[in-house]
Design a protein around this motif. Structure first.
Motif, PDB file in Angstrom:
ATOM      1  N   THR A  70       0.821  -1.102   0.048  1.00 47.71           N
ATOM      2  CA  THR A  70      -0.019   0.000   0.125  1.00 47.71           C
ATOM      3  C   THR A  70       0.803   1.270   0.006  1.00 47.71           C
ATOM      4  O   THR A  70       0.627   2.241  -0.851  1.00 47.71           O
TER       5      THR A  70
ATOM      6  N   LYS B 260       0.940   4.025  -3.092  1.00 44.09           N
ATOM      7  CA  LYS B 260       0.690   5.438  -2.841  1.00 44.09           C
ATOM      8  C   LYS B 260       1.914   6.358  -3.228  1.00 44.09           C
ATOM      9  O   LYS B 260       1.630   7.366  -3.807  1.00 44.09           O
TER      10      LYS B 260
ATOM     11  N   ARG C 145       1.966   6.540  -6.732  1.00 49.75           N
ATOM     12  CA  ARG C 145       0.816   7.298  -7.462  1.00 49.75           C
ATOM     13  C   ARG C 145       1.064   8.972  -7.152  1.00 49.75           C
ATOM     14  O   ARG C 145       0.708   9.704  -7.965  1.00 49.75           O
ATOM     15  N   ARG C 146       1.572   9.200  -5.883  1.00 54.75           N
ATOM     16  CA  ARG C 146       1.855  10.607  -5.617  1.00 54.75           C
ATOM     17  C   ARG C 146       2.893  11.088  -6.630  1.00 54.75           C
ATOM     18  O   ARG C 146       2.632  12.435  -6.982  1.00 54.75           O
TER      19      ARG C 146
ATOM     20  N   HIS D 220       1.254  12.229  -9.719  1.00 49.62           N
ATOM     21  CA  HIS D 220       0.255  13.173  -9.565  1.00 49.62           C
ATOM     22  C   HIS D 220       0.834  14.462  -9.296  1.00 49.62           C
ATOM     23  O   HIS D 220       0.306  15.687  -8.869  1.00 49.62           O
ATOM     24  N   SER D 221       2.350  14.398  -9.317  1.00 48.88           N
ATOM     25  CA  SER D 221       3.108  15.589  -8.692  1.00 48.88           C
ATOM     26  C   SER D 221       3.764  16.253  -9.830  1.00 48.88           C
ATOM     27  O   SER D 221       4.495  15.643 -11.039  1.00 48.88           O
TER      28      SER D 221
ATOM     29  N   ASP E 248      -8.615   7.697  -9.668  1.00 48.19           N
ATOM     30  CA  ASP E 248      -9.205   7.967  -8.511  1.00 48.19           C
ATOM     31  C   ASP E 248     -10.657   7.635  -8.022  1.00 48.19           C
ATOM     32  O   ASP E 248     -10.993   7.626  -6.996  1.00 48.19           O
TER      33      ASP E 248
ATOM     34  N   VAL F  44      -6.248   8.287  -4.092  1.00 49.90           N
ATOM     35  CA  VAL F  44      -4.657   8.024  -3.899  1.00 49.90           C
ATOM     36  C   VAL F  44      -4.582   7.747  -2.406  1.00 49.90           C
ATOM     37  O   VAL F  44      -3.887   7.031  -2.013  1.00 49.90           O
ATOM     38  N   GLU F  45      -5.338   8.654  -1.531  1.00 47.51           N
ATOM     39  CA  GLU F  45      -4.930   8.681  -0.185  1.00 47.51           C
ATOM     40  C   GLU F  45      -6.145   7.895   0.514  1.00 47.51           C
ATOM     41  O   GLU F  45      -6.434   8.371   1.515  1.00 47.51           O
TER      42      GLU F  45
ATOM     43  N   GLY G  15      -7.926   4.776   2.485  1.00 44.10           N
ATOM     44  CA  GLY G  15      -7.387   4.185   3.737  1.00 44.10           C
ATOM     45  C   GLY G  15      -6.898   2.700   3.428  1.00 44.10           C
ATOM     46  O   GLY G  15      -7.050   2.120   2.421  1.00 44.10           O
ATOM     47  N   GLU G  16      -6.297   2.148   4.598  1.00 46.71           N
ATOM     48  CA  GLU G  16      -5.607   0.892   4.475  1.00 46.71           C
ATOM     49  C   GLU G  16      -6.662  -0.079   3.928  1.00 46.71           C
ATOM     50  O   GLU G  16      -6.405  -1.169   3.283  1.00 46.71           O
TER      51      GLU G  16
ATOM     52  N   TYR H  10      -7.540  -0.093   0.198  1.00 50.70           N
ATOM     53  CA  TYR H  10      -6.365  -0.507  -0.608  1.00 50.70           C
ATOM     54  C   TYR H  10      -6.212  -1.984  -0.412  1.00 50.70           C
ATOM     55  O   TYR H  10      -5.773  -2.810  -1.297  1.00 50.70           O
TER      56      TYR H  10
END
Length: 586
Positions: free
Chosen positions: A470, A474, A477-478, A481-482, A497, A502-503, A505-506, A509
């Motif tokens: 996980t 993340k 993916r960050r 997305h940056s 999304d 992306v963010e 929760g556990e 995921y």
């Protein structure tokens, strides 16, 4: 597929049965041909290699850098399916291995990355004297012929450290001519740097944390736009005129024992099926060496009476050497793929690898995950032992898990690899965690079905593996997305999304990973080089416990999973093993 057969690839068996070889090697794969090439350097030593697959040196598709795995899914690949995996929503996974002279080095993705120094040092910590980074690294360099990047490749961010490479060995390693000269690498490198992964000069010097272009086992200067470098092209084809080296077409079934076996069993040779299906016996003077892959070596041992007596009894095989670790401890990288639209076409091969640590991917959760994992190790060790039906003890797993925990949370080894594939209008960032605690097994299901291993991948059995995968997902993916990667990468199409923020929760995921996580097919460990009490199969002389002259040399003996791709460490292991075998018989 083939237009000729090299003179020393013998399809028939006339005359072979009457000949006794010093060394008989099961499998002309990545390791098997390293051994064959090195052992046959002595003209007084004769070597036979038994391989079920064809010689494909004249197959242009195989040599091309446009090679597609799907082109040869069964003709030169073994394709094995796992049993259903409850923790993966009952899915079965597919494993692939090369079925050709050259083995998996003929059908792999070329990437040449060795792993972290501390991961190799852990081999010795676990009871293998003489096996650590400092002793294995020289053999990695011995086998390598590194081709220095050109000025254009350096401009495309190809860097290297001369101290990390060998320049006179047989295996070509390079950055291919078709690496991308677009802005992808520079923008990705800057984006990862903003997330804590700085550029490094070379992935192959034992310190991998950061980003760098990954070299490939490609002979860049070998004509045209380069061609595949394999154990066949490096260790066999240049010497296939040696009169003391024969590659026989056939499939090894089992080892034949002198005087029926007994204490410190002595191999008298092997039985193998020739192309007509006839069972042929080949005698040996010195060693039988199994280099048939992490999937097939356990099957040969079990068919020969070497393994867990409970399994052998069910197979109807007499126990010659009770060795419960055979087929257990199979380790793989746990993989996931994402996908993004590109804002403009990206040309060329994208080979920028990002190698994060647990601290990178877990962030503020690092300390809590380290503590909860450490507290869970005794329970997981007992559960892991239960998965083997007690063949490997909970104490053995606890010892090995504790060393692995130390690597991840104290020594800060890299625990994942993020590696993109360019699909022109899409980028497909693949990622895998490389230090999973969830291990599987491979066993013989029937003595009559030697080509059908029973594989249990075991992926994602334990909580920490979900947490690391996980975190790595993340993190990747960050990055996409940056900025500045967003200058060239647009919408995320997989998972997207809307499917999985992306963010998230556990638990979200975990649901997604159960349905989508896969095997990276970087398998090691099923005949682990470890003390017997830790579930080991071979000792530090690569000799099977309880035998006088049976050895195993390939990915199956690697006892600690590495961050990287399996081929590079296998070449090093085989080079070192060849030196050990020569010394033992000198």
């Amino acid at each position: 597929m083939r237009s000729f057969l090299p003179a020393l690839v013998v399809a028939g068996t006339l005359g072979v049965q009457a000949q006794k070889f010093d060394f008989v090697i099961a499998g002309a794969g990545t390791a098997g041909l390293v051994l064959a090439g090195r052992l046959s350097e002595d003209p007084k030593i004769n070597v036979a290699v038994i391989e079920p697959g064809p010689d494909v040196r004249d197959n242009a598709d195989v040599q091309s850098l446009n090679f597609s795995f799907s082109n040869f899914n069964t003709s030169i690949n073994w394709v094995y399916n796992t049993i259903p995996q409850p923790q993966l929503n009952g899915r079965t996974l597919s494993y692939r291995a090369g079925k050709a002279v050259g083995g998996t080095s003929i059908v792999n993705g070329w990437v040449y990355v060795r792993g972290d120094k501390a991961q190799y040092d852990a081999w010795e910590t676990l009871g293998n004297p003489g096996w650590n980074w400092n002793t294995v690294f020289p053999y990695a360099k011995k086998g390598e012929h590194f081709e220095v990047p050109t000025l254009a490749q350096k401009a495309a961010l190809a860097t290297y450290d001369p101290a990390a490479h060998g320049f006179t060995g047989p295996l070509a390693v390079s950055f291919p001519f078709d690496i991308s000269n677009s802005s992808y690498a520079s923008k990705a490198s800057k984006t990862y740097a903003s997330l804590g992964l700085a550029p490094i000069k070379d992935l192959n010097g034992g310190a991998m944390h950061g980003t760098s272009l990954a070299p490939l086992s490609v002979d860049r200067d070998g004509g045209g736009n380069g061609r595949r470098a394999s154990s066949a092209s490096a260790y066999y084809q240049p010497v296939d005129g040696r009169k003391n080296l024969k590659v026989l077409t056939g499939t090894v079934k089992r080892i034949v024992w002198k005087n029926g076996g007994g204490k410190d069993a002595v191999a008298d040779g092997v039985e193998y099926f020739d192309p007509s299906g006839k069972l042929v016996t080949l005698q040996v003077k010195k060693d039988v060496i199994l280099s048939a892959s992490a999937y097939r070596n356990p099957l040969i041992l079990e068919a020969s009476g070497v393994g867990n007596p409970a399994i052998l009894s069910k197979l109807g095989v007499q126990t010659i050497v009770p060795l419960p670790g055979v087929g257990e401890n199979m380790q793989d990288h746990t993989a996931l793929g994402t996908a993004y639209q590109t804002r403009a076409k990206i040309t060329g091969r994208t080979i920028l690898a990002a190698m994060p640590t647990a601290a990178d991917v877990l962030g503020a959760n690092f300390s809590s995950v380290a503590a909860s994992t450490l507290a869970s190790l005794p329970l997981w060790a007992q559960q892991a032992s239960n998965y083997t039906n007690g063949a490997v003890s909970a104490a053995a797993f606890l010892r090995r898990f504790t060393v692995q925990h130390d690597l991840i949370f104290r020594k800060n080894v890299t625990i994942a690899e993020l590696f993109p594939t360019n699909a022109v209008t899409q980028l497909v960032p693949q990622l895998w965690i490389t230090t999973a605690f969830s291990w599987g097994s491979v066993h013989l299901g029937s003595v009559d079905r030697i080509n059908e291993p029973v594989i249990d991948s075991g992926l994602l059995r334990f909580e920490v593996d979900y947490q690391l995968l996980t975190g790595a997902t993340k993190f990747s993916r960050r990055a996409y997305h940056s900025a500045p990667l967003t200058d060239i990468v647009g919408a995320e199409t997989t998972p997207g999304d809307a499917v999985l923020p992306v963010e998230a929760g556990e638990e979200a995921y975990k649901v997604f990973l159960r349905q989508n996580a896969a095997n990276a097919i970087h398998v090691v460990g099923s005949c682990a080089m470890l003390p017997k009490e830790l579930g080991g199969v071979v000792d530090s002389r690569v000799k099977v416990h309880g035998t006088k002259n049976v050895r195993v040399v390939d990915a199956s003996i690697i006892p600690v999973q590495l961050t990287g791709h399996t081929a590079a460490p296998v070449y090093a292991v085989a080079e070192k093993a060849a030196a050990i075998i020569k010394a033992d018989w000198s």
